[in-house]
Design an enzyme around this catalytic site. Structure first.
Site, short mmCIF file in Angstrom:
data_model
loop_
_atom_site.label_atom_id
_atom_site.label_comp_id
_atom_site.label_asym_id
_atom_site.label_seq_id
_atom_site.Cartn_x
_atom_site.Cartn_y
_atom_site.Cartn_z
N ARG A 154 0.86 -1.17 0.00
CA ARG A 154 0.00 0.00 0.00
C ARG A 154 0.90 1.23 0.00
NH1 ARG A 154 -3.39 -2.84 -1.54
NH2 ARG A 154 -5.42 -3.30 -0.64
N GLU B 16 -3.46 7.39 -4.26
CA GLU B 16 -3.66 6.99 -5.66
C GLU B 16 -5.13 7.14 -6.06
OE1 GLU B 16 -2.07 2.94 -5.05
OE2 GLU B 16 -4.08 2.15 -5.50
N HIS C 39 -1.06 0.16 -9.89
CA HIS C 39 -1.63 -0.82 -8.95
C HIS C 39 -2.12 -2.08 -9.70
CE1 HIS C 39 -3.80 -1.22 -4.82
NE2 HIS C 39 -3.49 -2.41 -5.30
#
Ligand code: 8YV
Length: 315
Positions: A234, A263, A281
């Protein structure tokens, strides 16, 4: 009798939707829907399928109402879910561990190689027609073969990274809350010791408040000159400002990042640095992995609504 209402707060692949549709009244809100729409649509749900980007907080649980039994999160991470709020309401919360370990570990290794061998930088120069030609010692990188790799977090994904690196003759060191029993050759070190010896450092911890900015000015300062940082867990585990400073002024040679604080916004200062490989991601993003995640997310819903123990419970 009407079928129980299952709300997919974002989207879900057919592998997960089909078994849900066979049994329930399924409402797919769709990706990128405004928060108000999600709040409206969850009303009366027995189950909510969420994703790491969708906050499952008091407001959302209240909007769902008293019929809600389970929040099935599509992802191994569940930092988007307020577990205390779920516990207070007697809800089950589930995630999708295991099925995404190989894909995520593979992406961590990809980022180690890409950041170490300056793949994005080289690619950009060729694409821009700015390659001056051979004959210069440019683009010298760092090899993963024979390197010391420090894994912060040695759970399922961290251990899979170690397995994948077997062929690279890398020395594996890890930092975790406890010694991990494994066949893998890996040595447990204190975090500070790990940072001082690792050529590559890869983050594999679950995100909690304690993990916030675990990699920050102090810990970055302990890293070896020329070390490479990789993050596929993360974004907020890493302090972005401190990372930018460490990439500009040392000690880091490069970073490979799949996740970012806040993000999908990525600060221009990070995007402008040539010594970064930045991905949107995609750790679990293979079709087979996402199908397995979708199926597991559905299995968790079905188990709870049928009064059985879900395969992969969090709460
Ligand atoms: C996301 C993830 O679930 O597993 C996790 O924790 O962050 C990812 O696998 C995936 O990107 C879908 O949103």
């Amino acid at each position: 009798m009407t079928a129980p209402r299952v709300v997919v707060a974002g989207s879900l692949r057919e592998a997960g939707l089909a078994p849900l549709r066979e049994r329930y009244d399924v409402d797919v809100v769709g990706d990128g829907a405004p928060r108000e729409t999600v709040l409206e649509r969850v009303a009366g749900a027995r189950a909510i399928v969420a994703r790491p980007g969708i906050p499952v907080d008091e407001a959302l649980l209240d909007a769902a109402g008293s019929e809600l039994a389970v929040v099935s999160n599509f992802g191994v991470g569940y930092d988007n879910v307020d577990l205390d709020a779920a516990r207070r309401r007697g809800l089950r919360v589930t995630n999708t561990p295991g099925v995404l370990s190989a894909a995520t570990a593979e992406l961590a290794v990809t980022l180690m190689l890409a950041a170490g061998r300056r793949v994005a930088e080289g690619d950009a120069i060729v694409r821009a027609d700015r390659w001056p030609g051979l004959g210069r010692d440019e683009f010298l990188g760092r090899s993963l073969v024979g390197a010391t790799v420090g894994l912060i977090g040695f759970g399922r994904i961290g251990q899979t990274v170690a397995e994948l690196l077997r062929g690279f003759d890398a020395r594996i060191v890890y930092a975790d809350v406890a010694e991990v029993q494994t066949e893998l050759e890996a040595q447990r070190l204190e975090l500070d010791e790990l940072l001082a010896v690792a050529d590559f450092v890869s983050v594999h911890v679950a995100y909690t408040e304690e993990a916030r900015h675990l990699i920050g000015a102090r810990t970055l300062g302990l890293m070896k000159p020329g070390a490479i940082l990789v993050n596929t867990s993360r974004g907020a585990v890493v302090d972005t400002d401190a990372l930018i400073a460490a990439l500009r002024d040392g000690p880091l040679a490069a970073a490979g990042l799949d996740v970012f604080e806040g993000e999908p916004d990525v600060p221009a200062a990070l995007r402008e640095l040539p010594n970064t490989v930045l991905l949107p991601h995609i750790g679990s993003a293979t079709a087979a992995t996402r199908d397995a995640m979708a199926r597991l997310a559905a299995d968790n819903v079905i188990a709870v609504l049928e009064g059985r123990e879900p395969p992969t419970p969090v709460v």
